[in-house]
Design a protein around this motif. Structure first.
Motif, PDB file in Angstrom:
ATOM      1  N   LYS A  55      85.520  12.736 -39.772  1.00  0.00           N
ATOM      2  CA  LYS A  55      85.896  14.037 -39.195  1.00  0.00           C
ATOM      3  C   LYS A  55      85.057  14.345 -37.952  1.00  0.00           C
ATOM      4  CE  LYS A  55      88.299  17.035 -42.343  1.00  0.00           C
ATOM      5  NZ  LYS A  55      88.417  18.425 -42.791  1.00  0.00           N
ATOM      6  N   LEU A  56      83.772  14.047 -38.037  1.00  0.00           N
ATOM      7  CA  LEU A  56      82.889  14.317 -36.890  1.00  0.00           C
ATOM      8  C   LEU A  56      83.277  13.447 -35.682  1.00  0.00           C
ATOM      9  CD1 LEU A  56      79.425  14.672 -38.666  1.00  0.00           C
ATOM     10  CD2 LEU A  56      80.828  16.493 -37.670  1.00  0.00           C
ATOM     11  N   ARG A  57      83.624  12.202 -35.982  1.00  0.00           N
ATOM     12  CA  ARG A  57      84.073  11.318 -34.879  1.00  0.00           C
ATOM     13  C   ARG A  57      85.358  11.852 -34.244  1.00  0.00           C
ATOM     14  NH1 ARG A  57      85.408   6.031 -37.093  1.00  0.00           N
ATOM     15  NH2 ARG A  57      85.536   5.330 -34.925  1.00  0.00           N
ATOM     16  N   GLN A  58      86.266  12.350 -35.066  1.00  0.00           N
ATOM     17  CA  GLN A  58      87.521  12.876 -34.530  1.00  0.00           C
ATOM     18  C   GLN A  58      87.277  14.114 -33.664  1.00  0.00           C
ATOM     19  OE1 GLN A  58      89.620  13.275 -38.276  1.00  0.00           O
ATOM     20  NE2 GLN A  58      90.932  11.506 -37.815  1.00  0.00           N
ATOM     21  N   ILE A  59      86.382  15.003 -34.148  1.00  0.00           N
ATOM     22  CA  ILE A  59      86.076  16.203 -33.352  1.00  0.00           C
ATOM     23  C   ILE A  59      85.387  15.798 -32.054  1.00  0.00           C
ATOM     24  CG2 ILE A  59      84.722  18.341 -33.300  1.00  0.00           C
ATOM     25  CD1 ILE A  59      85.148  18.494 -36.365  1.00  0.00           C
ATOM     26  N   ALA A  60      84.545  14.752 -32.103  1.00  0.00           N
ATOM     27  CA  ALA A  60      83.896  14.255 -30.875  1.00  0.00           C
ATOM     28  C   ALA A  60      84.932  13.779 -29.859  1.00  0.00           C
ATOM     29  CB  ALA A  60      82.927  13.124 -31.220  1.00  0.00           C
ATOM     30  N   ASN A  61      86.065  13.283 -30.393  1.00  0.00           N
ATOM     31  CA  ASN A  61      87.169  12.910 -29.506  1.00  0.00           C
ATOM     32  C   ASN A  61      87.910  14.164 -29.040  1.00  0.00           C
ATOM     33  OD1 ASN A  61      86.857  10.111 -29.531  1.00  0.00           O
ATOM     34  ND2 ASN A  61      88.014   9.911 -31.446  1.00  0.00           N
TER      35      ASN A  61
END
Length: 972
Positions: free
Chosen positions: A786-792
């Motif tokens: 989820k954190l990686r997706q928000i970083a995107n």
């Protein structure tokens, strides 16, 4: 009655009189009997059936038949009646004695008379008759006289009046034609029928001059109107015909002609067809050629062999009959034509600037040939100007001073000397009329407006012209064009050739190596700095503009720079610069002057070598920043100031520094004006003001595709731009170059990230404390994902998110940059959702692309489109679907949007482009969102690189190997 072509026949021409159209001819063929006599058997012949009788017709017969067809009643009706009318209706209306159309009558008469004249010329030796009243075409034979008759006009002036009459002679014998039923069967020119013979005349006599005398002995001209009559009738008659006079004198005179070329100003609306280009001037110049014979001036447009003028004496009149030397006149006209003044009918009209340019070039030669050139009274002007037509010369000297060029120029208008600076406003406003001390108007040569407009636009000073040294290319052009004499130091001449640039050693504090082309760039930065010029480093993306600039800044530090340098860039690049500086120039003291909580105090800058900030901050803190005198101001991605009227551009231009530098891979994105804005920052005044640049460069280059202006602009900016394309330095590049690009989150994105991070951090760390590492792997994987997706982009986890993404903005900026340079790029992501967001952004920018994920059915078709279609420059690929089995050598850029644990997976993606068949160096960009788990993963990769490389094959394996410290670090 039909005429048989199998039996003898004869073509004949029959004259008859039409009620309205006058004398006309008809053409017939007549059957011939066995004795060779004409019979009564005849029929009309016209162009429609002439070929049937061709055996007994010659070429002149065919011409005659065609001409005769054209003067028949039906042909006249068809030509002159716009509506279909019967002949009766048409002729009764047009020739009505009271309400008839006189203008149309004259047009019809001129049409018929011209053709009757041609018919009569062709009738010699043809069988010609007068038609009987019953329509019999061979009623009476007439003959066409083989020789031409002559007319002598007699004028006998006595105390009361003047008697006027003509006499006619044929073969030396006088023809008695008055009161003899003579008839003028043609007027233009006159053909007279007398005693069944038709006579033509020498000198093409107008039949109307003979008509009154068919039934009259003479005409009486009363004394009260004789002067007007003599001037308007007798004088023109004397020019064309033989005249016998009694009671006044006719004097024939012969002289050699002297050519006069008069010029006068005329209003544009009055000008005939114009030769040459119009520069929008309100007036033009009319040249008129005339010739002086003794005291008499005659116009060249009057193409007469004899010109007559009348002189009234106390007792009578004298007619001066001037015999002109027409051949000599033609020779003078040819001299003008040879020099480019194409005189037709004695006149020519030119644009004012062209006219005086021509005079300036040819006046001296014309005077040597005997021409008198003078200004005539202006036509259509209330107050004519007195124009100067003497020689115009210009001398310009340019000499180098300490930091500028001095310009001295003298213009000579005949006896007058004028400082060249006096013409500055005239050249800039394109006003070509300069008033001399004696009140005359001199026309500034048209070519000066092209040759010297940049010199005046770029120069400074009211009393003495000066040019900044960065205008050396302009000075060089003036010297090469023999437009100025230039004195220049050897040092400045080095700027003409980059090969003479001195090699500079790298600073001691620089860590790493520069490739040869980068070292050349580093030397060039010193070169422009040495001459106090601003520079534009415009290498292609990926060639190392950052590292070249850092090396130069390290050199400034080691050589006693007295103040900090300011580096301005898009916010997304700040962390890239910080990382690059730590890597290559760790001794540089770098201040990150960004963020809401920055200390707005310029005194802090004294403790740093380099201040990093964004364009937005410069705009916000402009007043404060312009109070500091920087060593260098460097703009990265300088196309950010391409709009010269934007607040960003204005704020940046107000900053103060010793040196200026811009970095950009795309100096021109949308318009040539982009270039003006950036060049004006590094070298103020280099391209003049906006208005000048728009008119002299932007419009001609963009709208008119003017190659000369393009070359001139290139020459002006060339010394200050260093641009290397990837293809130019290919041999110096390794096969594969990897970059890490750091992206800053937007405020909304940062808020979403922190909220999610706090939630999972608390949950995972609590679970670790309570249950140990064994049961939290799924939760950790879920949280990290989820954190990686928000970083995107937060939209990947929250469909209601309305903010932006820092990474998406940076990816699109770099994609646009790469595509704009004609390169092809592969964009990889592990998340199909992320690719969908990229697709939407590409669609909005109207950038074409191909697409591949696990659901794509036509994989090979997508690959072939990308490989073969030049218009497709972007390929979006999911990492799993495109990691293996694809050959995409058309691409030379690879973007990896979301890095994960295993570098081998990323390497496989890069190898889609970097494989056998690839001709270009492949540039790989890994996009990392700053202050997120992505950055932490990258750091962890670097710490455990051996473990990652040798042992790890799945994400789960990696997660199992993470320690509590690693997890704590990832979620901090």
């Amino acid at each position: 009655m039909k005429v048989y072509t199998t039996q003898p026949f004869q073509v004949i021409y029959s004259l008859f009189e039409h009620e309205y159209l006058g004398y006309l001819f008809e053409s017939f063929v007549v059957q011939v009997n066995s004795k060779g006599q004409l019979t009564l058997q005849h029929q009309n012949i016209s162009a429609k059936n002439a070929d049937e009788f061709a055996a007994r017709l010659d070429a002149n017969d065919f011409k005659l038949i065609q001409l005769i067809d054209q003067i028949q009643q039906d042909a006249v009706l068809k030509r002159f009646s716009p509506k279909k009318k019967s002949p009766v209706d048409f002729f009764l209306k047009v020739y009505d004695p009271e309400k008839g159309d006189k203008t149309l009558q004259d047009s019809i008469s001129h049409y018929i008379q011209g053709r009757m004249g041609k018919i009569l010329d062709l009738l010699c030796n043809k069988m010609t008759f007068i038609m009987g009243k019953d329509g019999e075409p061979t009623w009476k034979r007439i003959n066409i006289a083989t020789e031409k008759a002559t007319v002598l006009f007699h004028f006998m002036r006595n105390a009361d009046n003047t008697h006027y009459f003509p006499t006619i002679k044929y073969n030396g014998q006088k023809l008695d034609f008055q009161y003899r039923n003579a008839a003028l069967i043609c007027y233009e020119p006159a053909w007279l029928m007398l005693n069944d013979v038709v006579y033509s005349f020498e000198k093409d006599v107008d039949g109307k001059k003979l008509q009154p005398f068919l039934n009259k002995k003479f005409i009486v001209v009363p004394r009260s109107v004789e002067e007007n009559y003599y001037r308007k009738f007798v004088a023109p008659l004397l020019e064309s015909f033989d005249v016998h006079a009694k009671g006044f004198d006719i004097q024939s005179e012969k002289y050699e002609p002297t050519p006069f070329l008069h010029f006068s100003e005329i209003a544009t609306t009055e000008a005939p067809a114009v030769k040459g280009n119009s520069n929008g001037a309100a007036s033009k110049i009319l040249f008129t050629l005339s010739f002086k014979y003794g005291e008499h001036l005659v116009q060249a447009q009057e193409a007469k062999r004899i010109s007559v003028s009348m002189e009234k004496t106390p007792e009578s009149y004298v007619f001066h009959r001037l015999i002109r030397n027409v051949n000599h006149e033609k020779d003078f006209a040819k001299e003008l034509n040879k020099r480019g003044l194409e005189v037709k009918n004695g006149q020519v009209v030119l644009d004012k600037s062209d006219a005086f340019g021509w005079l300036n070039s040819n006046l001296q030669e014309l005077e040597q040939l005997g021409f008198a050139v003078k200004q005539a009274d202006s036509v259509g002007k209330s107050s004519g100007k007195n124009y100067f037509i003497g020689e115009i010369t210009l001398d310009v000297d340019i000499s180098e001073k300490n930091d500028w060029f001095d310009i001295y120029g003298t213009v000579r208008f005949g006896e007058f000397e004028v400082p060249f600076i006096k013409l500055k406003n005239y050249i800039l406003t394109k006003n070509n009329e300069f008033q001399l001390p004696n009140g005359q108007i001199a026309i500034i040569p048209e070519e000066w407006f092209t040759q010297y407009i940049e010199l005046f636009a770029f120069s400074e000073g009211e009393h003495q012209l000066t040019l900044k040294k960065h205008h050396m290319a302009l000075v060089n052009d003036l010297q090469n064009g023999n437009l100025a004499t230039v004195t220049m130091s050897r040092k400045l001449e080095q700027l003409r050739e980059f090969e003479m640039i001195e090699d500079k050693p790298l600073p001691a504090g620089f860590q790493g190596e520069l490739r040869p082309y980068q070292k050349a760039g580093y030397n060039w930065l010193h070169f422009v700095q040495n001459y106090k010029f601003g520079g534009c480093l415009a290498d292609d993306m990926g060639l190392g503009k950052t590292v070249q600039t850092l090396a130069m800044l390290q050199h400034r530090k080691e050589n006693g720079a007295e103040s900090a340098s300011l580096l301005v860039m898009p916010t997304s690049l700040v962390y890239n610069w910080i990382n690059e500086a730590q890597k290559f120039t760790p001794d540089l003291r770098v201040l990150n002057y960004t963020g809401t909580y920055r200390s707005k105090d310029v005194s802090l800058f004294a403790d740093y070598d380099v201040v990093l900030t964004s364009y937005g901050i410069v705009r916000l803190d402009a007043e404060m920043l312009k109070s500091y005198y920087f060593d260098y101001i460097i703009l990265d991605e300088s196309q950010a100031i391409k709009n010269p009227d934007s607040n960003t551009s204005k704020s940046v231009r107000e900053l103060k520094s010793r040196h200026r530098l811009i970095l950009t891979g795309t100096p021109v994105e949308n318009s040539t004006m982009d270039l003006w804005s950036q060049m004006s920052f590094i070298n103020p005044g280099l391209l003049g003001n906006q208005h000048f640049f728009r008119n002299e460069f932007l419009k001609p280059i963009e709208k008119e595709k003017d190659e000369q202006k393009t070359r001139k602009l290139h020459a002006l900016i060339k010394p200050f731009i260093l641009r290397r394309h990837k293809s130019q330095v290919a041999r110096e590049l390794p096969e594969k170059i990897e970059h890490t690009t750091y992206c800053k989150m937007t405020e909304e994105q940062e808020h979403a990230y922190e909220e999610t991070k706090s939630y999972y951090r608390n949950k995972i760390l609590t679970s670790l404390e309570e249950n140990g590492p064994g049961n939290m792997q799924f939760m950790l994987l879920q949280g990290l994902t989820k954190l990686r997706q928000i970083a995107n982009h937060p939209l990947m986890t929250d469909s209601g998110y309305e903010g932006e993404s820092g990474k998406l903005k940076e990816v699109m900026r770099m994609t646009k940059n790469v595509v704009g340079k004609g390169h092809k790029v592969l964009i990889f992501s592990q998340f199909v959702k992320h690719l969908e967001l990229i697709r939407k952004a590409l669609d909005e920018k109207e950038i074409a692309y191909t697409y591949l994920d696990g659901n794509t059915k036509n994989r090979q078709a997508q690959v072939e489109r990308f490989q073969n279609d030049e218009s497709i420059q972007v390929f979006l690929i999911s990492l799993k679907a495109g990691g293996v089995g694809l050959n995409l050598t058309a691409a030379d850029y690879v973007f990896i949007l979301d890095p994960w644990w295993n570098p081998a997976v990323e390497a496989q993606a890069v190898d889609r482009a970097h494989r056998i068949g690839q001709q270009n160096t492949v540039f790989t960009y890994k996009f990392i969102t700053k202050d997120t788990v992505e950055e932490k993963i990258l750091a962890l990769q670097n710490r455990k690189i051996q473990l990652v490389t040798d042992l790890i094959s799945t994400d789960e394996t990696i997660i199992k190997s993470l320690t509590k410290e690693d997890i704590d670090n990832l979620l901090s």
